[in-house]
Design a protein around this motif. Structure first.
Motif, PDB file in Angstrom:
ATOM      1  N   HIS A   1      -5.239  -4.962   5.700  1.00 35.45           N
ATOM      2  CA  HIS A   1      -4.092  -4.355   6.366  1.00 35.45           C
ATOM      3  C   HIS A   1      -3.683  -3.107   5.579  1.00 35.45           C
ATOM      4  O   HIS A   1      -3.526  -3.161   4.355  1.00 35.45           O
ATOM      5  N   TRP A   2      -3.552  -2.013   6.285  1.00 31.54           N
ATOM      6  CA  TRP A   2      -3.151  -0.745   5.683  1.00 31.54           C
ATOM      7  C   TRP A   2      -1.924  -0.228   6.434  1.00 31.54           C
ATOM      8  O   TRP A   2      -1.971  -0.043   7.647  1.00 31.54           O
TER       9      TRP A   2
ATOM     10  N   LEU B   1     -11.709  -2.742  -6.668  1.00 31.49           N
ATOM     11  CA  LEU B   1     -10.781  -1.707  -7.104  1.00 31.49           C
ATOM     12  C   LEU B   1      -9.349  -2.223  -7.205  1.00 31.49           C
ATOM     13  O   LEU B   1      -8.624  -1.899  -8.147  1.00 31.49           O
ATOM     14  N   VAL B   2      -8.934  -3.038  -6.229  1.00 34.53           N
ATOM     15  CA  VAL B   2      -7.564  -3.565  -6.245  1.00 34.53           C
ATOM     16  C   VAL B   2      -7.368  -4.544  -7.392  1.00 34.53           C
ATOM     17  O   VAL B   2      -6.292  -4.615  -7.989  1.00 34.53           O
ATOM     18  N   ARG B   3      -8.418  -5.283  -7.711  1.00 32.76           N
ATOM     19  CA  ARG B   3      -8.311  -6.278  -8.783  1.00 32.76           C
ATOM     20  C   ARG B   3      -8.041  -5.618 -10.137  1.00 32.76           C
ATOM     21  O   ARG B   3      -7.388  -6.213 -11.006  1.00 32.76           O
ATOM     22  N   GLN B   4      -8.541  -4.400 -10.325  1.00 31.53           N
ATOM     23  CA  GLN B   4      -8.324  -3.695 -11.597  1.00 31.53           C
ATOM     24  C   GLN B   4      -7.857  -2.266 -11.319  1.00 31.53           C
ATOM     25  O   GLN B   4      -8.612  -1.310 -11.488  1.00 31.53           O
TER      26      GLN B   4
ATOM     27  N   THR C   1      -4.162 -13.535  -1.120  1.00 34.54           N
ATOM     28  CA  THR C   1      -3.859 -12.147  -0.767  1.00 34.54           C
ATOM     29  C   THR C   1      -3.747 -11.297  -2.020  1.00 34.54           C
ATOM     30  O   THR C   1      -3.191 -11.724  -3.025  1.00 34.54           O
ATOM     31  N   MET C   2      -4.305 -10.080  -1.937  1.00 34.96           N
ATOM     32  CA  MET C   2      -4.160  -9.097  -3.006  1.00 34.96           C
ATOM     33  C   MET C   2      -3.497  -7.866  -2.403  1.00 34.96           C
ATOM     34  O   MET C   2      -3.839  -7.447  -1.303  1.00 34.96           O
ATOM     35  N   GLU C   3      -2.545  -7.270  -3.138  1.00 36.88           N
ATOM     36  CA  GLU C   3      -1.805  -6.133  -2.611  1.00 36.88           C
ATOM     37  C   GLU C   3      -1.768  -4.995  -3.621  1.00 36.88           C
ATOM     38  O   GLU C   3      -1.747  -5.208  -4.829  1.00 36.88           O
ATOM     39  N   SER C   4      -1.767  -3.784  -3.067  1.00 38.81           N
ATOM     40  CA  SER C   4      -1.590  -2.585  -3.882  1.00 38.81           C
ATOM     41  C   SER C   4      -0.935  -1.537  -2.992  1.00 38.81           C
ATOM     42  O   SER C   4      -1.585  -1.000  -2.093  1.00 38.81           O
TER      43      SER C   4
ATOM     44  N   LYS D   1      -2.739   2.730  -9.136  1.00 48.26           N
ATOM     45  CA  LYS D   1      -1.809   1.647  -8.847  1.00 48.26           C
ATOM     46  C   LYS D   1      -0.551   2.204  -8.200  1.00 48.26           C
ATOM     47  O   LYS D   1       0.036   3.167  -8.649  1.00 48.26           O
ATOM     48  N   GLU D   2      -0.138   1.529  -7.117  1.00 44.75           N
ATOM     49  CA  GLU D   2       1.100   1.884  -6.427  1.00 44.75           C
ATOM     50  C   GLU D   2       1.948   0.638  -6.251  1.00 44.75           C
ATOM     51  O   GLU D   2       1.427  -0.466  -6.095  1.00 44.75           O
ATOM     52  N   GLU D   3       3.226   0.820  -6.281  1.00 48.19           N
ATOM     53  CA  GLU D   3       4.128  -0.295  -5.983  1.00 48.19           C
ATOM     54  C   GLU D   3       4.194  -0.484  -4.476  1.00 48.19           C
ATOM     55  O   GLU D   3       4.158   0.492  -3.720  1.00 48.19           O
ATOM     56  N   ARG D   4       4.237  -1.735  -4.057  1.00 45.79           N
ATOM     57  CA  ARG D   4       4.308  -2.029  -2.629  1.00 45.79           C
ATOM     58  C   ARG D   4       5.639  -1.516  -2.073  1.00 45.79           C
ATOM     59  O   ARG D   4       6.692  -1.715  -2.650  1.00 45.79           O
ATOM     60  N   SER D   5       5.534  -0.845  -0.924  1.00 48.91           N
ATOM     61  CA  SER D   5       6.745  -0.312  -0.282  1.00 48.91           C
ATOM     62  C   SER D   5       7.631  -1.444   0.215  1.00 48.91           C
ATOM     63  O   SER D   5       7.155  -2.465   0.682  1.00 48.91           O
ATOM     64  N   SER D   6       8.929  -1.249   0.117  1.00 51.81           N
ATOM     65  CA  SER D   6       9.863  -2.259   0.601  1.00 51.81           C
ATOM     66  C   SER D   6      10.040  -2.147   2.110  1.00 51.81           C
ATOM     67  O   SER D   6       9.763  -1.138   2.690  1.00 51.81           O
TER      68      SER D   6
END
Length: 229
Positions: free
Chosen positions: A148-149, A167-170, A132-135, A224-229
């Motif tokens: 998933h969005w 794009l997510v990878r970099q 899994t990759m997340e942004s 880049k965004e931090e994942r929401s809690s």
């Protein structure tokens, strides 16, 4: 690796020509006259790539492509006598990876088949690195090629998923249109870099508020965004 290519085409002359050229390149070929016959193959032993006509008896190629995309990201090259831009866009939006207008050169078809399979092979090692990759609110599940969005699953085409993965990878890196074209479509792509703009347009429509920024005169980057809690 011997790849299997399925050809779904009801014209016997085109069947014979495509079958002969693919076999000459060493591919195992399955030829079918209808989408219903192709669906049976998909459920039992899916090929590595589809060559799909749009105008078929019974279920048409559009519907077949849409149904395949519900569970599979296997490459689909559409071949069709329909050369209107709206037909091409619809075919690509439903999940086609490439679109070739009849009459076409068999050699050009072979080049496009090779490009799609080469791109598929190149992505497989990347997919095995992480599951899994997340942004931010975006999550890519590489093994299943799911997106998933904001917690909801979003249907994407093969190329939409591949661009998101790049794009997510970099994050924050500005990619030129030319680089995205080469990495998503392959080195031998015959079209213009407008295809990149069209793909970005579709992603922005499917993923509202995605921080996919235009770098004017150059290309695009994903902030880049931090994942929401």
């Amino acid at each position: 690796m011997n790849h299997t290519v399925a050809v779904v085409e009801d014209d016997p002359n085109i069947q014979d020509i495509v079958d002969a050229y693919l076999k000459r390149e060493g591919y195992e070929v399955k030829v079918m006259e209808s989408a219903e016959e192709a669906w049976d193959l998909f459920e039992q032993s899916p090929p590595d790539l589809w060559v799909l006509d749009l105008m078929l008896p019974g279920m048409d190629g559009y519907e077949f492509c849409k149904q395949v995309r519900q569970t599979s990201q296997v490459p689909i090259i559409i071949i069709s006598a329909k050369d209107d831009e709206v037909d091409k866009i619809l075919g690509l939006e439903l999940g086609g990876d490439d679109y070739l207008t009849k009459p076409f050169s068999p050699r050009e078809l072979i080049a496009r088949v090779k490009r799609q399979l080469k791109r598929l092979e190149a992505l497989q090692p990347i997919q095995s690195e992480d599951s899994t990759m997340e942004s931010g609110k975006l999550a890519l599940h590489l093994d299943d090629r799911l997106v998933h969005w904001k917690g909801e699953e979003i249907e994407t085409t093969t190329k939409e998923f591949d661009m998101l993965q790049i794009l997510v990878r970099q994050p924050n890196r500005a990619f030129s249109r030319e680089e995205l074209l080469m990495r998503v479509w392959g080195e031998d792509y015959f079209g213009s870099d407008r295809a990149v703009d069209d793909l970005v347009k579709r992603l922005r429509k499917k993923l509202p508020d995605l921080p996919l920024e235009t770098v004017w005169g150059h290309g695009y980057r994903l902030k880049k965004e931090e994942r929401s809690s």
